[in-house]
Design an enzyme around this catalytic site. Structure first.
Site, PDB file in Angstrom:
ATOM      1  N   THR A 172      14.769   1.851   8.359  1.00  0.00           N
ATOM      2  CA  THR A 172      13.362   2.153   8.590  1.00  0.00           C
ATOM      3  C   THR A 172      12.757   1.061   9.455  1.00  0.00           C
ATOM      4  OG1 THR A 172      12.592   0.914   6.661  1.00  0.00           O
ATOM      5  CG2 THR A 172      13.233   3.214   6.315  1.00  0.00           C
ATOM      6  N   GLU A 193      14.797   8.764   5.909  1.00  0.00           N
ATOM      7  CA  GLU A 193      15.457   9.064   4.635  1.00  0.00           C
ATOM      8  C   GLU A 193      15.827  10.537   4.485  1.00  0.00           C
ATOM      9  OE1 GLU A 193      12.614   5.543   3.921  1.00  0.00           O
ATOM     10  OE2 GLU A 193      12.630   7.414   5.084  1.00  0.00           O
ATOM     11  N   LYS A 240     -10.935   5.954   1.265  1.00  0.00           N
ATOM     12  CA  LYS A 240     -11.638   6.447   0.079  1.00  0.00           C
ATOM     13  C   LYS A 240     -13.081   5.963   0.122  1.00  0.00           C
ATOM     14  CE  LYS A 240     -10.963   7.382  -4.801  1.00  0.00           C
ATOM     15  NZ  LYS A 240     -10.105   7.165  -5.982  1.00  0.00           N
ATOM     16  N   TRP A 260     -11.926  11.325  -0.442  1.00  0.00           N
ATOM     17  CA  TRP A 260     -10.905  10.932   0.529  1.00  0.00           C
ATOM     18  C   TRP A 260     -11.260  11.431   1.924  1.00  0.00           C
ATOM     19  CZ3 TRP A 260      -7.795   7.310  -0.932  1.00  0.00           C
ATOM     20  CH2 TRP A 260      -7.362   7.224  -2.258  1.00  0.00           C
TER      21      TRP A 260
END
Length: 547
Positions: A185, A329, A440, A445
């Site tokens: 990654t 992944e 937030k 959100w």
């Protein structure tokens, strides 16, 4: 009772072996670091792959040994994909755009024995070699005529290495679950983490994307702009030989002018890349008046594409865009495209907006969303929660990293993606944000992705990014960072006026700042981590005025 069928292992050499038998003359074209275009067929490629496998054996490479690459997209890099994995070693593709410390960490963590390096990255490796603990030698991917003077120890020339070997190799019959490739990654938080693919997972992933939205055929000419060093170039090097598609590699060139020229000269039908690549191509098309009429599909992934970009490419140039989603992944493709029957039922405007979804789950990939307590949420297209996945090409654990594994899976063994998403009843998904990038505000959100992509619909905006800033009353409020388009001089009031009727009022940014460049990760995504660092001392005007 067991079925009476042969148990033939799914191994990577079988892919290119099939291409050599059935599609030997189909071209692989590469813009080289040295300059000219290189051309040969799948049959020639297979012969050189076998020479490479013999060369690796001559170097003393054993099954399971890690072999690193630092290279652009090109025919030699493709040969390494097959030669290294096929003889039982692990092809470890390293992203040269990472920071030097990250590259050194990755090479040492993987314990690579040899590094294959393009001419472009010789100087980079010279600056790292003293920090590498296990590397025994370096192979420079060129011929003797272009070999550079270098301080690297134990250097060999790729073409000389291959020339000394036979073009026949008896591939070992490996366990199909044997490790085949390793990709780390980009390490946006902590050290990079390694995903270790198997022969089985790689073959199944190649089949999965062929029967999914990518749907390649032998008539296709495919140009993967997505690098071979990044998540196996989204599976294209393994899927293309299955159907005998022609491959075109852009080498070290990612500019819109070069890509358009390659599309036209090679009659490319499918190309894959991140939105920043397609935005650059779109700018070139607008400025030059050139076309991309050979394309039947562009595939965009890695980040959510702006609606304005999708509209322009589809309406002005007649090229459909398919959106895909995945991660290192997940090999990486886990979802792609919108079901054609659904698209056919939609009005043109709705059809384009639907393509902003990350796509429909591919066969073999299961998905679920959960709330903060791990409880499953309904797949009704409305509920949003953390996205978890499982499947035969999804990682079961990071390579040699128990600390990372401790938090990566839930109690049922599903992989935590870190994305927040909603899932529709027919398993189309919409990623609303990375969990760490949501804003937030007052308990509600705000999606940074939706905010910045809406802002990019403004014709004066080349790129935009939204990040959360602390606020004494609301907890967090959005700051919008904007890169103006060349020649444009937008101001804060104009940006806010443009957004006003397109998003909820409480989503409107508390401030807009302008910059010449937004930082990106090594894989082309906006680096919110770096943006937060740059603006860590910035105070919103509304925060200063708050009681």
């Amino acid at each position: 009772m067991k079925g009476l069928m042969m148990d033939t292992p799914l191994l990577i050499p079988s892919l290119i072996g099939h291409a050599a038998r059935c599609h030997a003359e189909v071209e692989i074209c590469s813009l080289t670091v040295e300059g000219p275009m290189h051309r040969y067929g799948w049959g020639d490629c297979y012969a050189r792959v076998q020479r490479l496998a013999n060369a690796l054996r001559s170097l003393g490479i054993e099954p399971g040994d890690r072999i690193a690459t630092l290279a652009w997209n090109g025919y030699r890099h493709l040969e390494l994909y097959y030669g290294v994995s096929g003889m039982g070693a692990v092809c470890h593709t390293v992203n040269p755009r990472l920071f030097a410390d990250q590259i050194a960490y990755i090479l040492n963590h993987a314990a690579d024995r040899f590094i294959f390096v393009d001419l472009s990255f010789v100087a980079l490796l010279e600056g790292l070699i003293d920090r590498l603990t296990r590397v025994e030698g370096v192979i420079i991917m060129t011929d003797e005529a272009h070999m550079p003077k270098t301080s690297l120890p134990n250097v060999l020339c790729y073409e000389t290495l291959l020339a000394a070997e036979a073009d026949h190799y008896d591939w070992p019959v490996l366990d199909e679950r044997s490790a085949s490739a390793l990709c780390y990654t980009s390490g946006t938080t902590g050290n990079p983490k390694g995903t270790l693919y198997s022969h089985r997972s790689t073959v199944l992933h190649a089949l999965g994307i062929l029967i999914g939205s990518f749907a390649l055929s032998g008539d296709d000419v495919v140009l993967p702009v997505v690098p071979l060093f990044h998540v196996q170039s989204w599976g294209i090097p393994h899927a293309a030989p299955l159907v005998g598609a022609k491959l075109v590699f852009n080498g070290p060139h990612f500019d819109g002018e070069t890509l358009q020229r390659l599309f036209e000269e090679e009659q490319v039908t499918v190309s894959l890349g991140v939105p920043t690549i397609w935005l650059g191509l779109l700018d070139h098309l607008r400025q030059s008046g050139k076309r991309i009429d050979s394309l039947r599909m562009l595939i965009s992934g890695g980040a959510a594409p702006p609606l304005s970009m999708v509209e322009a490419i589809e309406r002005d140039y007649g090229v459909p865009i398919n959106h895909g989603w995945g991660m290192t992944e997940t090999s990486p493709v886990a979802a792609a495209g919108i079901n054609p029957r659904r698209l056919a039922s939609l009005a043109p405007d709705d059809r384009i907006k639907a393509k902003l979804k990350q796509g429909q789950a591919l066969y073999g990939v299961d998905m679920k969303i959960v709330d903060d307590d791990g409880n499953r949420l309904p797949h009704d297209g409305k509920a949003a929660g953390e996205l978890l996945v499982r499947g035969p090409w999804v990682t079961s654990g990071y390579y040699n990293d128990p600390e990372a594994n401790a938090d990566a899976f839930d109690a049922e063994g599903w992989f935590r993606t870190g994305d927040v998403a909603s899932i529709e009843p027919d398993h189309h998904i919409l990623i609303t944000d990375r969990s760490k990038d949501l804003i937030k505000s007052g308990g509600e959100w705000i999606s940074s992705i939706d905010l910045e992509n809406t802002a990019m619909g403004n014709p004066d905006v080349a790129e935009a990014a939204a990040i959360a800033m602390p606020h004494p009353k609301w907890g967090e409020r959005p700051l919008l960072v904007v890169v103006p388009r060349d020649g444009a001089t937008p101001d804060k009031e104009g940006i806010l006026a443009y957004l006003e009727d397109k998003i909820a009022k409480w989503w409107l940014p508390d401030d807009v700042v302008f910059t010449r460049e937004i930082p990106h990760t090594a894989t082309g995504k906006i680096s919110k981590l770096e943006l937060r660092r740059i603006y860590k001392d910035y105070v919103l005007p509304t925060a200063e005025r708050a009681p």
